[in-house]
Write an enzyme that holds these catalytic residues in place. Structure first.
Site, PDB file in Angstrom:
ATOM      1  N   SER A  79       0.876  -1.123  -0.106  1.00 23.86           N
ATOM      2  CA  SER A  79      -0.033  -0.024   0.212  1.00 23.86           C
ATOM      3  C   SER A  79       0.670   1.099   0.021  1.00 23.86           C
ATOM      4  CB  SER A  79      -0.856   0.014   1.061  1.00 23.86           C
ATOM      5  OG  SER A  79      -0.228   0.154   2.311  1.00 23.86           O
ATOM      6  N   LYS A 100      -6.681   4.394   8.211  1.00 28.07           N
ATOM      7  CA  LYS A 100      -5.440   5.243   7.711  1.00 28.07           C
ATOM      8  C   LYS A 100      -5.840   6.432   7.288  1.00 28.07           C
ATOM      9  CE  LYS A 100      -3.254   1.590   4.813  1.00 28.07           C
ATOM     10  NZ  LYS A 100      -3.139   1.111   3.508  1.00 28.07           N
TER      11      LYS A 100
END
Length: 807
Positions: A702, A745
């Site tokens: 990611s 996140k």
């Protein structure tokens, strides 16, 4: 056979002669005699010992000795008892001249009774076949006297008396008779040394002692050790005898008590217990096959004495059968409005999880026979997984039991131990059902991701049956050994990370993710739940302890950075204790904790916000990462290495992240013309890429977008916007692929003062999970291609980064 002593009558052997010494010293007497090697013993002068001679070499030596008038020969101990044909160098240098007193022949051996005469020194071998014939020099017995010899003599007599007393407490050997037979202290030492269980080396040391004092000191040491061993053995035997006598006494008293109770017409305790068990089993609602097995075990118990090892195990087994809720269930009336109210009272937020729980309750309301779902609550520490299970039980009106699986290694802890083992007990699952008292409790299996595995079994494999609705209707505990229906139990498992959970086990559970809380949610949770609870635990009232909202906000931002609220509650508890101390010391005025008071009460701020990086230099980009504790901000730092080559990676990067970094560099190199980068930089310079913090392992795809952005910023010498953070996987063709953990996140970006977040286009639906205040506070760029992300992070390149049409 105990060695005996007789006065020495030394015959004068015919082989005696004198030899001159090389240095001119007076001649010494020497003898040449047959030699008999001894394997496991030493013959002392003056003592009798029986010998069984069977080796060919030894038989030849005995025949040679018997052929003489005096029937004398030399015996010496072997250094290695495993040798069958020892040579002179394999024997100790000091032996004993012996005389044959009795002899008897058998088919293969010669049985002898020999007496030691005197010590001799083995000088040399005169012949080796068919037996050893050696020349020896007599070694006179030591004649030293003195107070030390007398003192050691008396001490040895005392120790020997103690040894004989401990070794033969009933038929004691007459020590005085032994002393009279061996009036000489050295002869007594030889006699006692032969009676002790000494090894060959110690017996040989005693034989070789050059003085009486040395021999007596050795024997004193040996006897002292023997006394210690015998006293310890006597103590152990006495203790065992005492315990045995105690058990016998208790048995006799029980028998007398039983006889008295029968005379009085009363029941004895064992019969009373059996009658109580029989009554409880009769009253218990158990299935027919269970009652049949219980009756069989009860009949077996009636025949067992109370002292038998199986008695207590069988009794415990029957008590378990009687106490288990085979048919007893909690009568539940499912009220969805009440359940919604309870869930909202106990937990703030977590709307998706609450909706999923209410859906299951609705199904159970319409179809009470439906199999209960097996939920797995996954989330960082402190988000309320365990307390949510308690709220579910309260909303259903069921009993709640919790069982921690963290660190469990033994499968028998879940399934129980077979009754063939002493101390056997049922598994923790059956014990939890027993404690609950109903067969449909809410059973929480906490920390399922921290199960262990070793040679004792795999607890995760045992859970496969327990958490399978198609199998757990007939779960068999090893101790119970009867099928028990677990299908009505509502199982809820919790975990911080699903990676350690075996796939077959995970397939049996429905995963509900509990993400971290936003700052606004934490503020509400602190005001509604945490602060009142800590205030009450400290014994304070709301009027005495006042914490304004801005103070709680400062604690959240500067003293705790976490996905949950555990550290927040702990910090509020510290404040409450500080204030309680003031009131305990006599303070009476209300205490209001201002933000500026926190440094004095809590110490320096523990969290330095990353927003301090207001301006990022070229080559640095802000990424977003997911951890077990929630989301976090990750900085990607790059630097050109003049004259270097290749890509150097540091910061404990995993294999997947390393591959993402190489793919990012390849993309930037292949699109150098579009980005306005001089391609000679790739050939003339190397790149060092580092991801702080270096002590924390990092992996996953990611960070691809952040890696591309950092390298593009480095090669173009243009800084990335400091208020932008990004996440997403990349491909060499320029696509941005979706990733997980979007809510965690984004919440981490919001906590760290980020204003703009770049996400993959395919993660657009994940934004619905965000709290409204977070969505309103942030700007989102949804990127389908890398060019979209670079245009948002590097505005100066926006005109160059028009995505190319893909045919």
């Amino acid at each position: 056979m105990t060695p005996e002593t007789t006065p020495l009558q030394q015959p004068a052997p015919a082989e005696m002669r004198y030899e001159d010494k090389p240095n001119g010293s007076p001649a010494v007497p020497v003898l040449t005699l047959p030699l008999l090697p001894l394997k496991n013993t030493v013959l002392f002068p003056g003592l009798f010992i029986p010998l069984s001679v069977g080796r060919p070499q030894s038989l030849a030596a005995i025949e040679a000795a018997l052929a003489t008038d005096v029937k004398t020969f030399v015996v010496a101990a072997q250094r290695d008892a495993n040798l069958d044909q020892p040579k002179l160098e394999d024997l100790y240098t000091i032996g004993t001249r012996a005389v044959i007193k009795k002899m008897a022949r058998t088919e293969q051996t010669v049985e002898l009774l020999v007496q030691g005469v005197e010590r001799v020194v083995l000088l040399r071998a005169e012949q080796t076949e068919p037996f050893l014939r050696v020349t020896v020099r007599p070694l006179p017995a030591p004649e030293d006297q003195g107070t030390e010899v007398e003192a050691l003599h008396r001490a040895i007599i005392d120790l020997a008396s103690r040894v004989l007393e401990l070794a033969q407490p009933e038929g004691r050997i007459n020590l005085q008779q032994m002393v009279a037979q061996a009036a000489d202290p050295l002869q007594l030492a030889y006699l006692l040394g032969s009676m002790l269980s000494l090894d060959i080396a110690r017996e040989q040391q005693l034989l070789e002692a050059s003085t009486r004092a040395e021999a007596l000191r050795m024997l004193h040491s040996y006897l002292s050790h023997e006394v210690q061993v015998l006293e310890l053995r006597y103590q152990i035997a006495t203790q065992a005898q005492t315990e045995m006598s105690k058990d016998q006494r208790e048995y006799m008293l029980r028998q007398q008590m039983r006889a008295i109770q029968e005379e009085l017409g009363e029941q004895n305790p064992e019969k009373a217990e059996l009658e109580e068990l029989r009554r409880r089993l009769a009253e218990a609602e158990v299935p027919d096959h269970v009652r049949k097995e219980a009756d069989r075990e009860l009949r077996k118990l009636e025949r067992l004495p109370a002292a038998a090892p199986d008695y207590q195990i069988t009794r415990g087994y029957l008590e378990l059968v009687a106490e288990l809720p085979w048919h007893k269930s909690t009568e539940e009336v499912i009220d969805l409005e009440k359940a919604q109210k309870i869930l909202d009272e106990d937990h703030y937020g977590l709307e998706e999880v609450k909706e999923r729980i209410l859906d299951d309750l609705a199904v159970l309301k319409l179809n009470p026979k439906a199999k209960a779902p097996i939920l797995c609550l996954v989330g960082p520490p402190g988000v309320g997984k365990t307390s949510l299970g308690q709220s579910i039980a309260r909303a259903l009106g069921r009993k709640f039991e919790r069982m921690s699986l963290g660190g469990m290694h033994d499968e028998a802890e879940l399934r129980g131990h077979r009754r063939t083992y002493i101390g056997a007990m049922p598994g923790r699952l059956i014990q939890a059902i027993r404690r609950a008292g109903v067969n449909n409790p809410v059973l929480m299996l906490d920390e399922v991701d921290k199960l262990g595995r070793d040679f004792r079994g795999d607890p995760a494999a045992a859970l496969l049956e327990v958490l399978d609705p198609a199998q757990n209707h007939a779960f068999r505990d090893n101790f119970l050994d009867l099928p028990f229906d677990l299908s009505k139990v509502l199982f809820i498992t919790t975990a911080n990370d699903l990676a350690p959970v075996p796939r077959p086990l995970l397939d049996r559970m429905e995963v509900l993710r509990l993400s971290g809380y936003s700052e606004g949610e934490k503020l509400v949770i602190a005001e509604r739940y945490l602060l009142p609870r800590q205030r009450g635990e400290a014994g304070l009232t709301a009027e005495q302890f006042i914490v304004p909202r801005e103070t709680v906000q400062r604690i959240i931002n500067r003293y705790t950075r976490e996905a949950g609220v555990r550290n927040l509650e702990r910090t509020l508890g510290t404040l409450a204790r500080k204030v309680a101390r003031k009131f305990a010391a006599g303070h009476t005025e209300p205490v209001t904790v201002r933000p500026e008071d926190l440094i004095e009460l809590l110490g320096p701020e523990k969290v330095r916000p990353e927003r301090s990086r207001k301006e990022l230099p070229p080559g640095v980009a802000t990424g977003l990462a997911w951890t077990e504790a929630g989301g976090d901000v990750l900085f990607i730092e790059t630097s050109l290495l003049e004259g270097g080559r290749g890509l150097r990676l540091t910061g404990q990067l995993g294999d997947v992240m390393r591959e993402s970094a190489r793919a990012a560099q390849t993309y930037v190199w292949s699109h150098a013309e579009q980005l306005g980068i001089d391609t000679s930089l790739f050939r003339k310079t190397g790149v060092h890429l580092h991801v702080p913090a270096g002590a924390v392992p990092k992996d996953g795809p990611s960070a691809g977008v952040a890696l591309v952005t950092a390298l593009a910023s480095l090669y173009t010498n243009r800084p990335v916007r400091s208020d932008v953070a990004m996440t997403g996987e990349i491909t060499l063709s320029g696509l941005v692929l979706p990733v997980g953990g979007i809510k965690e996140k984004v919440l981490a970006a919001h906590r760290n003062g980020i204003k703009h977040v770049i996400l993959p286009r395919d993660n657009e639906d994940d934004l619905r999970e965000l709290p409204p205040e977070v969505r309103q506070a942030l700007t989102f760029t949804l990127a389908e291609r890398i060019e979209d992300a670079l245009a948002a992070a590097l505005p100066e390149l926006a005109e160059r980064l028009q995505p190319a049409t893909v045919g």
